[in-house]
Design a protein around this motif. Sequence first.
Motif, PDB file in Angstrom:
ATOM      1  N   GLU A  59       0.751  -1.133   0.114  1.00 62.16           N
ATOM      2  CA  GLU A  59      -0.021   0.008  -0.086  1.00 62.16           C
ATOM      3  C   GLU A  59       0.750   1.198  -0.115  1.00 62.16           C
ATOM      4  O   GLU A  59       0.611   2.213  -0.790  1.00 62.16           O
ATOM      5  CB  GLU A  59      -0.829  -0.044   1.101  1.00 62.16           C
ATOM      6  CG  GLU A  59      -1.876  -1.038   1.223  1.00 62.16           C
ATOM      7  CD  GLU A  59      -2.679  -1.007   2.535  1.00 62.16           C
ATOM      8  OE1 GLU A  59      -3.869  -1.597   2.523  1.00 62.16           O
ATOM      9  OE2 GLU A  59      -2.145  -0.549   3.594  1.00 62.16           O
ATOM     10  N   TYR A  60       1.944   1.209   0.679  1.00 60.70           N
ATOM     11  CA  TYR A  60       2.989   2.354   0.930  1.00 60.70           C
ATOM     12  C   TYR A  60       3.503   2.567  -0.604  1.00 60.70           C
ATOM     13  O   TYR A  60       3.654   3.720  -0.874  1.00 60.70           O
ATOM     14  CB  TYR A  60       3.874   2.158   1.924  1.00 60.70           C
ATOM     15  CG  TYR A  60       4.932   3.499   2.146  1.00 60.70           C
ATOM     16  CD1 TYR A  60       4.501   4.534   2.792  1.00 60.70           C
ATOM     17  CD2 TYR A  60       6.275   3.198   1.740  1.00 60.70           C
ATOM     18  CE1 TYR A  60       5.238   5.547   2.878  1.00 60.70           C
ATOM     19  CE2 TYR A  60       6.883   4.306   1.694  1.00 60.70           C
ATOM     20  CZ  TYR A  60       6.593   5.524   2.510  1.00 60.70           C
ATOM     21  OH  TYR A  60       7.517   6.418   2.390  1.00 60.70           O
ATOM     22  N   GLU A  61       3.917   1.535  -1.327  1.00 60.33           N
ATOM     23  CA  GLU A  61       4.685   1.808  -2.465  1.00 60.33           C
ATOM     24  C   GLU A  61       3.663   2.226  -3.437  1.00 60.33           C
ATOM     25  O   GLU A  61       4.111   3.127  -4.318  1.00 60.33           O
ATOM     26  CB  GLU A  61       5.338   0.411  -2.781  1.00 60.33           C
ATOM     27  CG  GLU A  61       6.248   0.185  -2.099  1.00 60.33           C
ATOM     28  CD  GLU A  61       6.982  -1.471  -2.520  1.00 60.33           C
ATOM     29  OE1 GLU A  61       6.504  -2.000  -3.185  1.00 60.33           O
ATOM     30  OE2 GLU A  61       7.882  -1.869  -1.511  1.00 60.33           O
ATOM     31  N   LEU A  62       2.504   1.808  -3.411  1.00 52.47           N
ATOM     32  CA  LEU A  62       1.627   2.195  -4.354  1.00 52.47           C
ATOM     33  C   LEU A  62       1.293   3.898  -4.257  1.00 52.47           C
ATOM     34  O   LEU A  62       1.137   4.732  -5.188  1.00 52.47           O
ATOM     35  CB  LEU A  62       0.189   1.378  -4.340  1.00 52.47           C
ATOM     36  CG  LEU A  62      -1.208   1.903  -5.163  1.00 52.47           C
ATOM     37  CD1 LEU A  62      -0.775   1.499  -6.492  1.00 52.47           C
ATOM     38  CD2 LEU A  62      -2.444   1.170  -4.716  1.00 52.47           C
ATOM     39  N   ILE A  64       3.486   6.003  -2.994  1.00 57.90           N
ATOM     40  CA  ILE A  64       4.571   6.641  -3.259  1.00 57.90           C
ATOM     41  C   ILE A  64       4.536   6.873  -4.848  1.00 57.90           C
ATOM     42  O   ILE A  64       4.839   7.832  -5.450  1.00 57.90           O
ATOM     43  CB  ILE A  64       5.600   6.007  -2.631  1.00 57.90           C
ATOM     44  CG1 ILE A  64       5.898   6.013  -1.091  1.00 57.90           C
ATOM     45  CG2 ILE A  64       7.065   6.523  -3.346  1.00 57.90           C
ATOM     46  CD1 ILE A  64       5.989   7.460  -0.555  1.00 57.90           C
ATOM     47  N   ARG A  65       4.324   5.656  -5.421  1.00 61.75           N
ATOM     48  CA  ARG A  65       3.887   5.838  -6.869  1.00 61.75           C
ATOM     49  C   ARG A  65       3.015   6.942  -7.437  1.00 61.75           C
ATOM     50  O   ARG A  65       3.323   7.582  -8.560  1.00 61.75           O
ATOM     51  CB  ARG A  65       3.666   4.381  -7.548  1.00 61.75           C
ATOM     52  CG  ARG A  65       4.912   3.631  -7.820  1.00 61.75           C
ATOM     53  CD  ARG A  65       4.897   2.396  -8.701  1.00 61.75           C
ATOM     54  NE  ARG A  65       4.554   1.423  -7.606  1.00 61.75           N
ATOM     55  CZ  ARG A  65       3.723   0.446  -7.521  1.00 61.75           C
ATOM     56  NH1 ARG A  65       2.719   0.349  -8.180  1.00 61.75           N
ATOM     57  NH2 ARG A  65       3.678  -0.446  -6.565  1.00 61.75           N
ATOM     58  N   LYS A  66       1.856   6.834  -6.947  1.00 61.10           N
ATOM     59  CA  LYS A  66       0.957   7.819  -7.336  1.00 61.10           C
ATOM     60  C   LYS A  66       1.368   9.500  -7.012  1.00 61.10           C
ATOM     61  O   LYS A  66       0.997  10.077  -7.665  1.00 61.10           O
ATOM     62  CB  LYS A  66      -0.389   7.326  -6.693  1.00 61.10           C
ATOM     63  CG  LYS A  66      -1.141   6.493  -7.120  1.00 61.10           C
ATOM     64  CD  LYS A  66      -2.583   6.127  -6.337  1.00 61.10           C
ATOM     65  CE  LYS A  66      -3.235   5.054  -6.947  1.00 61.10           C
ATOM     66  NZ  LYS A  66      -4.517   4.659  -6.426  1.00 61.10           N
ATOM     67  N   GLN A  67       2.273   9.398  -5.634  1.00 53.43           N
ATOM     68  CA  GLN A  67       2.352  10.780  -5.390  1.00 53.43           C
ATOM     69  C   GLN A  67       3.456  11.221  -6.149  1.00 53.43           C
ATOM     70  O   GLN A  67       3.748  12.621  -6.192  1.00 53.43           O
ATOM     71  CB  GLN A  67       2.892  10.716  -3.908  1.00 53.43           C
ATOM     72  CG  GLN A  67       3.468  12.067  -3.175  1.00 53.43           C
ATOM     73  CD  GLN A  67       4.833  12.000  -3.206  1.00 53.43           C
ATOM     74  OE1 GLN A  67       5.591  11.026  -3.209  1.00 53.43           O
ATOM     75  NE2 GLN A  67       5.598  13.257  -3.244  1.00 53.43           N
ATOM     76  N   LEU A  72       4.616  17.467  -5.227  1.00 54.88           N
ATOM     77  CA  LEU A  72       3.904  17.693  -3.958  1.00 54.88           C
ATOM     78  C   LEU A  72       4.644  16.687  -3.123  1.00 54.88           C
ATOM     79  O   LEU A  72       5.197  15.586  -3.250  1.00 54.88           O
ATOM     80  CB  LEU A  72       2.426  17.516  -3.878  1.00 54.88           C
ATOM     81  CG  LEU A  72       1.412  18.170  -4.714  1.00 54.88           C
ATOM     82  CD1 LEU A  72       0.184  17.629  -4.642  1.00 54.88           C
ATOM     83  CD2 LEU A  72       1.678  19.720  -4.315  1.00 54.88           C
ATOM     84  N   LYS A  73       4.683  17.250  -1.703  1.00 56.32           N
ATOM     85  CA  LYS A  73       5.012  16.139  -0.468  1.00 56.32           C
ATOM     86  C   LYS A  73       3.960  15.047  -0.346  1.00 56.32           C
ATOM     87  O   LYS A  73       2.898  15.424  -0.879  1.00 56.32           O
ATOM     88  CB  LYS A  73       5.387  16.823   0.661  1.00 56.32           C
ATOM     89  CG  LYS A  73       6.512  18.037   0.702  1.00 56.32           C
ATOM     90  CD  LYS A  73       6.566  18.634   2.038  1.00 56.32           C
ATOM     91  CE  LYS A  73       7.625  19.625   2.071  1.00 56.32           C
ATOM     92  NZ  LYS A  73       7.844  20.240   3.367  1.00 56.32           N
ATOM     93  N   LEU A  74       4.369  13.920   0.297  1.00 54.79           N
ATOM     94  CA  LEU A  74       3.616  13.032   0.521  1.00 54.79           C
ATOM     95  C   LEU A  74       2.289  13.260   1.322  1.00 54.79           C
ATOM     96  O   LEU A  74       0.998  13.035   1.012  1.00 54.79           O
ATOM     97  CB  LEU A  74       4.150  11.797   1.240  1.00 54.79           C
ATOM     98  CG  LEU A  74       3.435  10.498   1.518  1.00 54.79           C
ATOM     99  CD1 LEU A  74       2.795  10.017   0.032  1.00 54.79           C
ATOM    100  CD2 LEU A  74       4.117   9.566   2.123  1.00 54.79           C
TER     101      LEU A  74
END
Length: 149
Positions: A59-62, A64-67, A72-74
């Motif tokens: 979920e975190y990697e997904l 990050i990829r979208k961000q 923008l910052k996360l």
Amino acid sequence: MENDFLQEFINQATKENETKIAQEKRKKHFQELGRKGGLKTKENKKLDKVISIRMTNSEYELLIRKQEKYPLKLSTYIRNVLFEKELKINEFKTDETLLQFGTHFKKITNLLRNREWTVFENKKEILVKIENVVDLIHQYLYSKIQKNE
């Protein structure tokens, strides 16, 4: 003589004490106004609440990829998605390109106004059309700003 010295010493001490108190009041006054005597900062835009969540690595990697698609910052990206402001992020890209087009058109008009570009017979018509396009770009951007307010 001792009374005069004592009286003079007491007067001098009270004057020094009054100046210290006045300086402290002045310092506190400017601290209340804000940093370096400026205006008070707006407190309603202050982000002071922290929320922590747990998620899996996938979920975190997904996330990050979208961000990474946006500059923008996360935390800003998550806040925009949460409050459904993601569409406004894409609008900034079009605004930036329109502003770049406007600056390029202005540079072209400045070049055409130069004496070296007398080759074109319809130079005035080109300048008028470019100025109209720049005006339309500015009107569009200002109308968007007014709609957001």
